[in-house]
Design a protein around this motif. Structure first.
Motif, PDB file in Angstrom:
ATOM      1  N   THR A  68      44.376  23.009  52.828  1.00  0.00           N
ATOM      2  CA  THR A  68      45.536  24.103  52.568  1.00  0.00           C
ATOM      3  C   THR A  68      45.053  25.425  52.958  1.00  0.00           C
ATOM      4  O   THR A  68      43.959  25.873  52.050  1.00  0.00           O
ATOM      5  CB  THR A  68      45.875  23.544  50.918  1.00  0.00           C
ATOM      6  OG1 THR A  68      46.412  22.354  51.069  1.00  0.00           O
ATOM      7  CG2 THR A  68      47.283  24.609  50.742  1.00  0.00           C
ATOM      8  N   PHE A  69      45.517  26.220  53.417  1.00  0.00           N
ATOM      9  CA  PHE A  69      45.321  27.655  53.525  1.00  0.00           C
ATOM     10  C   PHE A  69      46.313  28.507  52.339  1.00  0.00           C
ATOM     11  O   PHE A  69      47.293  28.730  52.736  1.00  0.00           O
ATOM     12  CB  PHE A  69      45.627  28.207  54.976  1.00  0.00           C
ATOM     13  CG  PHE A  69      44.723  27.418  55.958  1.00  0.00           C
ATOM     14  CD1 PHE A  69      43.385  27.937  56.076  1.00  0.00           C
ATOM     15  CD2 PHE A  69      45.095  26.318  56.765  1.00  0.00           C
ATOM     16  CE1 PHE A  69      42.563  27.294  57.008  1.00  0.00           C
ATOM     17  CE2 PHE A  69      44.338  25.747  57.390  1.00  0.00           C
ATOM     18  CZ  PHE A  69      43.056  26.438  57.743  1.00  0.00           C
ATOM     19  N   TYR A  88      47.973  35.830  60.050  1.00  0.00           N
ATOM     20  CA  TYR A  88      47.825  34.455  60.305  1.00  0.00           C
ATOM     21  C   TYR A  88      46.615  33.910  60.671  1.00  0.00           C
ATOM     22  O   TYR A  88      45.728  34.754  60.705  1.00  0.00           O
ATOM     23  CB  TYR A  88      48.921  34.076  61.551  1.00  0.00           C
ATOM     24  CG  TYR A  88      48.308  34.455  62.799  1.00  0.00           C
ATOM     25  CD1 TYR A  88      47.554  33.314  63.361  1.00  0.00           C
ATOM     26  CD2 TYR A  88      48.519  35.610  63.465  1.00  0.00           C
ATOM     27  CE1 TYR A  88      47.111  33.504  64.738  1.00  0.00           C
ATOM     28  CE2 TYR A  88      48.010  35.738  64.747  1.00  0.00           C
ATOM     29  CZ  TYR A  88      47.414  34.978  65.367  1.00  0.00           C
ATOM     30  OH  TYR A  88      46.924  35.237  66.679  1.00  0.00           O
ATOM     31  N   VAL A  89      46.649  32.567  60.267  1.00  0.00           N
ATOM     32  CA  VAL A  89      45.163  31.993  60.517  1.00  0.00           C
ATOM     33  C   VAL A  89      44.933  30.936  61.497  1.00  0.00           C
ATOM     34  O   VAL A  89      45.897  30.182  61.497  1.00  0.00           O
ATOM     35  CB  VAL A  89      44.927  31.140  59.066  1.00  0.00           C
ATOM     36  CG1 VAL A  89      43.519  30.466  59.109  1.00  0.00           C
ATOM     37  CG2 VAL A  89      44.853  31.992  57.635  1.00  0.00           C
ATOM     38  N   VAL A 121      50.520  35.050  51.413  1.00  0.00           N
ATOM     39  CA  VAL A 121      50.503  33.717  50.940  1.00  0.00           C
ATOM     40  C   VAL A 121      51.100  32.706  51.733  1.00  0.00           C
ATOM     41  O   VAL A 121      52.182  32.820  52.098  1.00  0.00           O
ATOM     42  CB  VAL A 121      51.352  33.751  49.620  1.00  0.00           C
ATOM     43  CG1 VAL A 121      51.317  32.167  48.929  1.00  0.00           C
ATOM     44  CG2 VAL A 121      50.669  34.637  48.216  1.00  0.00           C
ATOM     45  N   TRP A 122      50.358  31.705  52.388  1.00  0.00           N
ATOM     46  CA  TRP A 122      50.834  30.816  53.337  1.00  0.00           C
ATOM     47  C   TRP A 122      51.039  29.434  52.545  1.00  0.00           C
ATOM     48  O   TRP A 122      52.137  28.884  52.856  1.00  0.00           O
ATOM     49  CB  TRP A 122      49.772  30.590  54.130  1.00  0.00           C
ATOM     50  CG  TRP A 122      49.483  31.664  55.019  1.00  0.00           C
ATOM     51  CD1 TRP A 122      50.270  32.058  56.144  1.00  0.00           C
ATOM     52  CD2 TRP A 122      48.276  32.831  55.251  1.00  0.00           C
ATOM     53  NE1 TRP A 122      49.798  33.094  56.898  1.00  0.00           N
ATOM     54  CE2 TRP A 122      48.538  33.366  56.167  1.00  0.00           C
ATOM     55  CE3 TRP A 122      47.136  32.480  54.421  1.00  0.00           C
ATOM     56  CZ2 TRP A 122      47.744  34.522  56.494  1.00  0.00           C
ATOM     57  CZ3 TRP A 122      46.341  33.632  54.635  1.00  0.00           C
ATOM     58  CH2 TRP A 122      46.439  34.436  55.884  1.00  0.00           C
ATOM     59  N   ASN A 123      50.203  28.826  51.751  1.00  0.00           N
ATOM     60  CA  ASN A 123      50.300  27.583  51.232  1.00  0.00           C
ATOM     61  C   ASN A 123      50.779  26.439  52.249  1.00  0.00           C
ATOM     62  O   ASN A 123      51.420  25.834  52.183  1.00  0.00           O
ATOM     63  CB  ASN A 123      51.342  27.498  49.950  1.00  0.00           C
ATOM     64  CG  ASN A 123      50.632  28.244  48.635  1.00  0.00           C
ATOM     65  OD1 ASN A 123      49.668  28.261  48.538  1.00  0.00           O
ATOM     66  ND2 ASN A 123      51.709  28.855  47.915  1.00  0.00           N
ATOM     67  N   CYS A 124      49.860  26.681  53.377  1.00  0.00           N
ATOM     68  CA  CYS A 124      50.037  25.932  54.707  1.00  0.00           C
ATOM     69  C   CYS A 124      49.355  24.856  54.508  1.00  0.00           C
ATOM     70  O   CYS A 124      48.177  24.935  54.453  1.00  0.00           O
ATOM     71  CB  CYS A 124      50.078  26.804  55.812  1.00  0.00           C
ATOM     72  SG  CYS A 124      50.617  26.018  57.240  1.00  0.00           S
ATOM     73  N   ASP A 125      49.616  23.366  54.639  1.00  0.00           N
ATOM     74  CA  ASP A 125      48.865  22.246  54.807  1.00  0.00           C
ATOM     75  C   ASP A 125      48.374  21.974  56.429  1.00  0.00           C
ATOM     76  O   ASP A 125      49.301  21.903  57.126  1.00  0.00           O
ATOM     77  CB  ASP A 125      49.478  21.188  53.817  1.00  0.00           C
ATOM     78  CG  ASP A 125      49.806  21.236  52.771  1.00  0.00           C
ATOM     79  OD1 ASP A 125      49.018  22.068  52.048  1.00  0.00           O
ATOM     80  OD2 ASP A 125      50.555  20.779  51.914  1.00  0.00           O
ATOM     81  N   TRP A 126      47.364  21.233  56.167  1.00  0.00           N
ATOM     82  CA  TRP A 126      46.944  20.570  57.616  1.00  0.00           C
ATOM     83  C   TRP A 126      46.101  19.321  57.169  1.00  0.00           C
ATOM     84  O   TRP A 126      45.213  19.382  56.538  1.00  0.00           O
ATOM     85  CB  TRP A 126      46.065  21.454  58.371  1.00  0.00           C
ATOM     86  CG  TRP A 126      45.586  20.952  59.795  1.00  0.00           C
ATOM     87  CD1 TRP A 126      46.209  20.261  60.243  1.00  0.00           C
ATOM     88  CD2 TRP A 126      44.439  21.309  60.497  1.00  0.00           C
ATOM     89  NE1 TRP A 126      45.587  19.740  61.863  1.00  0.00           N
ATOM     90  CE2 TRP A 126      44.427  20.693  61.638  1.00  0.00           C
ATOM     91  CE3 TRP A 126      43.598  22.221  60.242  1.00  0.00           C
ATOM     92  CZ2 TRP A 126      43.641  20.706  62.543  1.00  0.00           C
ATOM     93  CZ3 TRP A 126      42.350  22.438  61.425  1.00  0.00           C
ATOM     94  CH2 TRP A 126      42.491  21.790  62.570  1.00  0.00           C
ATOM     95  N   LYS A 139      36.350  26.380  60.914  1.00  0.00           N
ATOM     96  CA  LYS A 139      36.200  27.715  61.368  1.00  0.00           C
ATOM     97  C   LYS A 139      37.471  28.224  61.247  1.00  0.00           C
ATOM     98  O   LYS A 139      38.310  27.928  61.923  1.00  0.00           O
ATOM     99  CB  LYS A 139      35.393  27.813  62.883  1.00  0.00           C
ATOM    100  CG  LYS A 139      35.286  29.397  63.351  1.00  0.00           C
ATOM    101  CD  LYS A 139      34.621  29.081  64.581  1.00  0.00           C
ATOM    102  CE  LYS A 139      35.508  28.495  65.592  1.00  0.00           C
ATOM    103  NZ  LYS A 139      34.631  28.654  66.888  1.00  0.00           N
ATOM    104  N   ALA A 140      37.777  29.254  60.375  1.00  0.00           N
ATOM    105  CA  ALA A 140      38.941  29.939  60.179  1.00  0.00           C
ATOM    106  C   ALA A 140      38.859  31.261  60.726  1.00  0.00           C
ATOM    107  O   ALA A 140      38.020  32.071  60.186  1.00  0.00           O
ATOM    108  CB  ALA A 140      39.525  29.741  58.858  1.00  0.00           C
ATOM    109  N   ARG A 141      39.831  31.719  61.403  1.00  0.00           N
ATOM    110  CA  ARG A 141      39.892  33.049  61.735  1.00  0.00           C
ATOM    111  C   ARG A 141      41.197  34.001  61.426  1.00  0.00           C
ATOM    112  O   ARG A 141      42.456  33.308  61.764  1.00  0.00           O
ATOM    113  CB  ARG A 141      39.769  33.424  63.506  1.00  0.00           C
ATOM    114  CG  ARG A 141      38.215  32.936  63.971  1.00  0.00           C
ATOM    115  CD  ARG A 141      38.463  33.024  65.719  1.00  0.00           C
ATOM    116  NE  ARG A 141      37.244  32.837  66.075  1.00  0.00           N
ATOM    117  CZ  ARG A 141      36.953  32.702  67.400  1.00  0.00           C
ATOM    118  NH1 ARG A 141      37.953  33.103  68.308  1.00  0.00           N
ATOM    119  NH2 ARG A 141      35.840  32.242  68.059  1.00  0.00           N
ATOM    120  N   ILE A 142      41.245  34.860  61.271  1.00  0.00           N
ATOM    121  CA  ILE A 142      42.482  35.521  60.344  1.00  0.00           C
ATOM    122  C   ILE A 142      42.949  36.715  61.553  1.00  0.00           C
ATOM    123  O   ILE A 142      41.821  37.463  61.837  1.00  0.00           O
ATOM    124  CB  ILE A 142      42.291  36.234  59.071  1.00  0.00           C
ATOM    125  CG1 ILE A 142      41.706  35.205  57.795  1.00  0.00           C
ATOM    126  CG2 ILE A 142      43.444  36.899  58.828  1.00  0.00           C
ATOM    127  CD1 ILE A 142      40.202  34.976  57.726  1.00  0.00           C
TER     128      ILE A 142
END
Length: 611
Positions: A68-69, A88-89, A121-126, A139-142
């Motif tokens: 979760t981001f 965005y991520v 605030v994203w609260n985005c699931d993967w 590896k997360a890039r903003i």
């Protein structure tokens, strides 16, 4: 000394026959090349590529993990005009499982864009299935989204998990410091300037991430690969500029009853719930010598073509403030309806080009002769020049007269081949997926999917779109039937109008200079029309008003992206979902759609046909 002479013999003197030997070798190669050309077609080996039966490497089953981001804090300012950012991520998951081929694409994920915020605030699931017990590296890039230019990187975050086990506690909203080394120098310069005048402002931002272990993955066999299990996210990308270049337009009706028309090109992405059946594994076909260089970018010509296709892909699937997002936790009836909305149900006889990636990302756009320019219909563009994909081809949707029967049953009729009541073009489309059939084929010269795998494709599509009937067509064995069906689609397209619907808003106001031009243009129509009253004058006035708007929209020496934004503001989507594609501001979810708050854009038509 004698040993040295034996070890290093002297160079032999040139002989006059050496030149003949070299010529003979070259001539032999030429003869061999000519002989190959005259080999009968039946005896020539097929070009490399197509279906690949390389097995998945053996590995024990892994774990299902939800990443979760949550949010980001204290991001730098990337947009000088708004003194904010549109972050965005973009994430990539690396595991210790060997791929079938080293060219297999990585597992990747993108969050929606939050507009004008340095604390998004994203609260985005993967949700990823079959992650091995050896852990993973995330590896997360903003990035800051900038459709007018390249997206600015705001920093990186790496999350390392060394091992997974049944009692692994997980990670709960842990803040990771964003590494600025690879970030935009301009963005952090602006952040530094702002920090000089605000003592409470931090230079280093943070990304808050959570990781939850959902349990063992039930694979029922080999656990040698990972896949995206959910959510089933979709996005719709609109490009009026490409629509204008391709000449795709459709007439509509304004508020005053006047006919309107505008341009649009629509690209769609739909994440399907995995896993993709392992046999659905295809490599590009080397039917021309330059194809290999195009996919591998090894030669100069191949590098140029590769870059051109990647640029084309990024423009067609471009993210901007009019992109519409949505998601579903798992396949359901509403998900089938959303796919039908993106495909415009059975309206207009549309035919679509599609690609399914190895991770189940379903990309498609409308195809046709008008989309032949700039490689808009090429599967290599839709795949982002990936060497390996799952499947590709074309598809179209038809409405069934008898939903309880199969499409090819005796007495069954389908629209648009025949006129059927209870749907387009005379009324709204039915909201039951059982009323529709998806006709999907393997017509792709780039990857040439195997016809033997069509039953697996049908099963996979039926699993992801419940209630929707799926019909598969072999582009070779069913060539006559497929040609007839597609011919009927094209005839309907000619009859109902081509292109996607993009409605011109007649209610938006004109500036004071435009009002002066309106009065002057009215006088050009004659004193009788300009000075007179009644409906004749009003009709003439609306006609001139539309002409001024169109000249403003496409006239002058504007940049291509500025023109696209202008068209997107003045032209609004009349798609079957009845929503304008925004991603600005705070996102809120309703009926599987991420809907944004008002971003200040006025004159938006949200009531459309079919709602």
């Amino acid at each position: 000394m004698e040993n040295e002479k034996e070890a290093h013999p002297s160079h032999r003197k040139d002989h006059h026959t050496d030149a003949f030997a070299t010529k003979f070798v070259d001539k032999t190669a030429s003869w061999q090349h000519k002989a190959t050309k005259h080999v009968p077609k039946d005896e020539k080996p097929p070009p490399a590529g197509g279906a690949d039966d390389t097995p998945i490497p053996d590995a024990p089953p892994g774990y299902t993990v939800k990443i979760t981001f949550n949010r980001a804090e204290s991001l730098p300012i990337a947009d000088i005009n708004s003194f904010s950012s549109d972050p965005y991520v973009w994430a990539q998951l690396n595991v210790d499982l060997p791929p079938r081929h080293k060219q297999d694409p990585h597992m990747r994920f993108r969050t929606p864009t939050i507009r004008k915020s340095t604390d998004p605030v994203w609260n985005c699931d993967w949700i990823i299935a079959n992650v091995p017990s050896t852990g993973f590296k995330l590896k997360a890039r903003i990035y800051d989204e900038d459709p007018n230019d390249h997206d600015d990187r705001l920093g990186n975050v790496h999350v390392h998990v060394d091992s997974l086990h049944d009692n692994w506690p997980g990670i709960t909203e842990q803040a990771y410091k964003i590494k600025k080394r690879m970030g935009s120098k301009r963005a952090y310069f602006m952040r530094g300037c702002a920090a000089m005048f605000s003592h409470g402002l931090e230079m280093s931002g943070k990304l808050v991430v959570s990781v939850e272990l959902l349990g063992k993955t039930e694979v029922g066999g080999n656990g040698g690969r990972v896949w995206t299990l959910g959510p089933c996210a979709w996005s719709r990308h609109l490009s009026p500029m490409i629509g204008r270049i391709a000449g795709t337009k459709e007439q509509g009706e304004g508020k005053d009853g006047a006919k309107t028309e505008s341009y649009n090109f629509q690209a769609n992405q739909f994440q399907l719930a995995g896993p993709v059946p392992p046999p659905l594994y295809h490599r590009y076909v080397e039917f021309k010598p330059f194809i290999a260089g195009m996919f591998t970018a090894k030669s100069l010509r191949g590098y140029i073509l590769n870059r051109a296709l990647r640029h084309q892909h990024s423009r067609v699937y471009n993210y901007d403030r009019y992109t519409l997002y949505g998601s579903f936790p798992s396949p359901c009836k509403e998900m089938s309806l959303q796919f039908l909305k993106l495909a415009h149900y059975d309206r207009g006889g549309r035919i679509f080009t599609y690609v399914i990636t190895l991770d189940g990302l379903f990309r498609f756009t409308e195809t046709g002769k008008e989309f032949g320019i700039d490689l808009l219909s090429k599967h290599s563009m839709h795949s982002d020049v990936n060497i390996y994909i799952a499947f590709s081809g074309e598809f179209f949707v038809r409405r069934l007269k008898m939903p309880h029967r199969e499409p090819f049953d005796s007495g069954q009729e389908t629209h648009p081949a025949t006129e059927i009541d209870g749907g387009p073009p005379s009324s709204d489309p039915p909201s039951d997926p059982a009323c529709y059939a998806l006709y999907i084929d393997n017509d792709s010269g780039t990857y040439r999917p195997s016809a033997k795998l069509l039953p697996l494709l049908k099963e996979f599509m039926q699993k992801n779109f419940p209630g929707l009937k799926v019909v598969t067509l072999d582009c070779c064995a069913d060539a006559e039937k497929m040609g007839r069906l597609k011919g009927e689609q094209r005839e309907r397209k000619k009859a109902e109008g081509k292109g996607m619907v993009y409605m011109q808003d007649e209610g938006s106001s004109l500036s004071s200079s435009d009002e002066e031009e309106l009065d002057a243009r009215m006088r050009e129509y004659g004193e009788e029309d300009a000075a007179g009253g009644g409906p004749k004058k009003e009709k003439t006035r609306m006609k001139v008003k539309r002409e001024i708007k169109e000249s403003k929209m496409f006239g002058g020496m504007r940049g291509s992206r500025e023109r696209e934004d202008t068209q997107a503001v003045e032209g609004r989507s009349e798609g079957a979902d009845g929503e304008i594609g925004h991603s600005s501001g705070e996102l809120r979810q309703k009926d599987g759609v991420l809907r944004p708050k008002d971003d200040g854009v006025t004159g938006v038509n949200e009531k459309v046909e079919g709602k």
